[in-house]
Design an enzyme around this catalytic site. Structure first.
Site, PDB file in Angstrom:
ATOM      1  N   SER A   1       0.812  -1.212   0.000  1.00 50.81           N
ATOM      2  CA  SER A   1       0.000   0.000   0.000  1.00 50.81           C
ATOM      3  C   SER A   1       0.847   1.264   0.000  1.00 50.81           C
ATOM      4  CB  SER A   1      -0.925   0.016   1.220  1.00 50.81           C
ATOM      5  OG  SER A   1      -0.151   0.064   2.402  1.00 50.81           O
ATOM      6  N   THR A  11      -1.795   3.463   4.667  1.00 49.03           N
ATOM      7  CA  THR A  11      -0.771   4.479   4.456  1.00 49.03           C
ATOM      8  C   THR A  11       0.243   4.393   5.576  1.00 49.03           C
ATOM      9  OG1 THR A  11      -2.479   5.958   3.576  1.00 49.03           O
ATOM     10  CG2 THR A  11      -0.419   6.994   4.269  1.00 49.03           C
ATOM     11  N   THR A  38       1.884   6.999   0.423  1.00 47.75           N
ATOM     12  CA  THR A  38       0.938   5.953   0.038  1.00 47.75           C
ATOM     13  C   THR A  38       0.852   5.854  -1.474  1.00 47.75           C
ATOM     14  OG1 THR A  38      -1.358   5.181   0.307  1.00 47.75           O
ATOM     15  CG2 THR A  38      -1.023   7.538  -0.002  1.00 47.75           C
ATOM     16  N   ARG A  41      -7.408  10.596  -8.870  1.00 44.84           N
ATOM     17  CA  ARG A  41      -7.912  10.666  -7.491  1.00 44.84           C
ATOM     18  C   ARG A  41      -6.784  10.991  -6.521  1.00 44.84           C
ATOM     19  NH1 ARG A  41      -6.710   7.700  -2.455  1.00 44.84           N
ATOM     20  NH2 ARG A  41      -8.608   7.681  -1.202  1.00 44.84           N
ATOM     21  N   THR A  43      -4.826   7.177   8.746  1.00 40.59           N
ATOM     22  CA  THR A  43      -4.764   6.127   7.743  1.00 40.59           C
ATOM     23  C   THR A  43      -6.157   5.555   7.557  1.00 40.59           C
ATOM     24  OG1 THR A  43      -3.703   4.019   7.126  1.00 40.59           O
ATOM     25  CG2 THR A  43      -4.193   4.352   9.453  1.00 40.59           C
ATOM     26  N   GLY A  44      -6.451   5.110   6.347  1.00 39.76           N
ATOM     27  CA  GLY A  44      -7.770   4.526   6.104  1.00 39.76           C
ATOM     28  C   GLY A  44      -8.409   5.071   4.854  1.00 39.76           C
TER      29      GLY A  44
END
Length: 351
Positions: A75, A211, A229, A239, A262-263
């Site tokens: 990731s 991330t 990330t 994006r 993060t997420g």
């Protein structure tokens, strides 16, 4: 009078001792490195930079760059999270908590060291954020080589996604039906309902998007933070998530604290969780509670969102929080401070 004077002297001395003990405890907790997920090599690299006399910014840059090289969990860095065209692109930011300067890049193409390029934005421009092909051209001017970010693994992920009729994806209100087939898509006048929006949150999880976010605090309390990330897998080209956005992906203020998130960046960036957590700590809120408060705030609007936040204040106290969802009930993060002989993986139960 003599007895009273002696008592006052003892009280003053005791108060001085308590202050001294507090300052000693605080300094004993510094320097500090905290980062998201069990990315221990990144933690160790950042710590080593500090021990060799490097600055907090140096530590953040090298720590996150370690993850870029190691392709942490697929990731971070090259060879992971291909977008809808099969290309891997990178986002990163770095922030100086003394000067409040930020350098960031988004949708960076064909350059592996995204956090390094973000650092150059601080050092060699008056800007904050560079994006897309122009960010790549800037990187080359700064001496970074063009390199292919595609790997056999990322090509395999892209091919498998195509064979599954491009599922999952991030389109809505389009034809053909994006839940059943690939594009190209065209807009439709259908209005998405809340239930559809909530169900779309389940596409993001620990298994397909996270991330490295890092906070480094030096012995004097100086703070830096950063992120890196390759974004959400199968994202629509162009994006940009929360990671390169100051206050969303990370934030640092040497007068208050640092935080990193993060997420699901598309949801989390709307609430500036890192900035908000630092402001809570500025008001004296414990770092763990500060993290919990920002998670709870997001959950009011997106109850099933995937996300976590790490927080640390100027004394070296730290904490973390995450939103509890099916399959994500605990959050792992790394810590290194003088009380530890090596990076320590820590776990917090989600709320």
């Amino acid at each position: 009078m003599a007895a009273g004077g002696g008592l006052r002297f003892l009280l003053v001395a005791l108060r001085f001792l308590l202050v001294a003990l507090h300052m000693a405890a605080a300094s004993a907790a510094l320097p500090l490195v905290v980062n998201t997920w069990a990315f221990g090599k990144a933690t160790e690299t950042a710590w080593r930079v500090l021990q060799m006399g490097g600055s907090e910014l140096d530590a953040v840059e090298k720590g996150c760059a370690q993850c870029e090289m190691d392709q942490c969990d697929g990731s971070v860095g090259y060879g992971g999270s291909p977008d809808e065209s099969g290309e891997t692109t990178l986002d990163a930011m770095i922030m100086d908590g003394n000067t409040m300067e930020v350098g960031a890049v988004a949708d960076l193409r064909r350059v592996k060291n995204a956090i390094g390029v973000a650092r150059k934005v601080i050092e060699h421009t008056k800007h904050t954020l560079l994006v897309g092909e122009s960010a790549s051209l800037f990187a080359v001017r700064m001496g970074f080589p063009y390199e292919d970010l595609t790997t056999p693994k990322s090509l395999s992920m892209f091919s498998e996604w195509l064979n599954q009729s491009c599922q999952p994806n991030y389109w809505k209100n389009v034809v053909p039906d994006s839940s059943k087939s690939c594009g190209p898509y065209k807009k439709t006048e259908k209005v998405i309902c809340k239930e559809d929006w909530i169900s779309s949150q389940r596409r993001i999880s620990v298994h397909n998007h996270d991330t490295i976010g890092m906070i480094v605090i030096g012995e004097s309390g100086t703070i830096a933070s950063g992120t890196s990330t390759n974004g959400a897998i199968h994202k629509i080209p162009g994006r940009v998530g929360d990671s390169p956005i100051a206050g969303a992906g990370a934030y640092a203020d040497s007068t208050a604290g640092g935080a990193a998130a993060t997420g699901d960046g598309d949801i989390m960036m709307r609430f500036l969780p890192s900035y908000q957590a630092v402001e809570y700590m500025r008001m004296g809120t414990d770092p763990t509670v500060a993290c919990q408060k920002v998670i709870s705030r997001i959950r009011k609007y997106a109850p099933k969102f995937f996300g976590a936040v790490i927080c640390a204040n100027t004394t070296g106290s730290y904490g973390a929080a995450c939103n509890k969802t099916p399959g994500f009930t605990q959050f792992h993060f790394m810590v290194y401070n003088p009380s530890l002989s090596q990076p320590s993986e820590q776990v917090v139960d989600c709320i």
